[in-house]
Design an enzyme around this catalytic site. Structure first.
Site, PDB file in Angstrom:
ATOM      1  N   GLY A   1       2.427  -0.500   0.612  1.00 39.94           N
ATOM      2  CA  GLY A   1       3.098  -0.850  -0.628  1.00 39.94           C
ATOM      3  C   GLY A   1       2.453  -0.207  -1.839  1.00 39.94           C
ATOM      4  N   THR A   2       3.256   0.303  -2.729  1.00 43.68           N
ATOM      5  CA  THR A   2       2.839   0.820  -4.028  1.00 43.68           C
ATOM      6  C   THR A   2       4.018   0.593  -4.964  1.00 43.68           C
ATOM      7  OG1 THR A   2       3.742   2.984  -3.550  1.00 43.68           O
ATOM      8  CG2 THR A   2       1.444   2.655  -2.970  1.00 43.68           C
ATOM      9  N   THR A   3       3.957   0.598  -6.211  1.00 44.07           N
ATOM     10  CA  THR A   3       2.856   0.812  -7.143  1.00 44.07           C
ATOM     11  C   THR A   3       2.726  -0.443  -8.000  1.00 44.07           C
ATOM     12  OG1 THR A   3       3.295   3.190  -7.151  1.00 44.07           O
ATOM     13  CG2 THR A   3       2.157   2.314  -9.067  1.00 44.07           C
TER      14      THR A   3
END
Length: 281
Positions: free
Chosen positions: A53-55
């Site tokens: 997962g990002t951001t």
């Protein structure tokens, strides 16, 4: 550890023995295999593929702090999930945004929430914001073995400091190293682009409304250059998660509020595709 009371009707002695106010210490003593960093992984060749997962971005403003995250999780070059949640309340006055291996990160957040709740019940008082940041640092450090195998968790921690009466942001590295950020911060694969946007738009005197617009704008700019970051998805009605923490506590913006901010940014970008970004605030 299961509290099986069917045979005797009593809790096991471990639950009744006075000890540390840390729930992590309790697990370490009685069932260490339940801690994320203590699990044994089978031998593997190369880096383990798992959803990441990002951001995550955060901005302070007079009276509090805003913490926000996009909704995309990726696994290599594949979009693993389009609507993942990456921002969670830690307690009444703090929140955690997760970047890195999604499954481990969510589990770490749940353990962190339990750690703070356990401390409050045992000690009868809340940890200071500094103390919460230190506890999270310890948990990240305990996951170093997993990080070396490609399962890193790098959160962003933000909250309202009731003693100093202001919002504060803490960032981390995979070893648990902690740094307090001034004004704004970002983590994840799109952080370099989000930080560039925030650097140009940030001011010390932002209102809460301007701060929430700023973080959504930063996520939009990150998604424009980073394929692992998801921008506002109008067709699927998927918008960034935006949370605000003030002296009144933690509050998550509704989908209608988040979509309103995202749509206003998209409309302005259509009107001024190459115009100055500062005009968005």
């Amino acid at each position: 550890m299961e509290a099986n009371t069917r045979s005797t009707g009593r809790l096991p002695a471990a639950f009744l023995t006075p000890g540390s106010s840390s729930f992590m210490d309790f697990l370490s003593d009685h069932q260490p295999e339940l801690l994320p960093g203590k699990r044994q992984l089978p031998p593997t060749q190369g880096v383990i593929e798992a959803p990441h997962g990002t951001t995550i971005v955060a901005v302070t403003f007079p009276g509090g702090v805003v913490l926000a995250g996009d909704r995309r999780a990726t696994m290599g070059n594949i979009i693993a999930q389009r609507d993942i949640e990456k921002v969670f309340p830690a307690d009444e006055y703090s929140a955690v945004g997760i970047a890195g291996t999604a499954g481990l990160a969510v589990e770490m957040v749940k353990l962190f929430q339990l750690e703070l709740e356990h401390f409050e019940k045992v000690e009868g008082a809340q940890l200071s914001l500094e103390g919460k940041a230190n506890r999270l640092s310890t948990m990240i450090r305990s996951n170093l073995g997993m990080a070396m195998q490609g399962l890193a968790v790098v959160p962003l921690f933000a909250g309202y400091d009731v003693d100093r009466e202001k919002g504060r942001i803490f960032s981390y590295d995979v070893t648990g190293g902690r740094s307090e950020e001034s004004g704004y911060a970002a983590t994840g694969s799109g952080s370099i682009f989000a930080r560039g946007a925030m650097k140009k738009l940030f001011r010390e005197d932002l209102t809460e409304e301007q701060a929430t617009t700023l973080v959504v704008q930063a996520l939009y700019d990150a998604a424009d250059d980073d394929s692992a970051t998801g921008g506002p998805d109008v067709a699927r009605r998927i918008y960034p998660i935006v949370t605000v923490i003030t002296e009144d506590g933690f509050r998550r913006l509704t989908d209608e509020e988040s979509s309103g901010i995202a749509r206003s940014i998209l409309e302005r970008r259509l009107e001024q595709p190459d115009g100055p970004r500062a005009a968005l605030l």
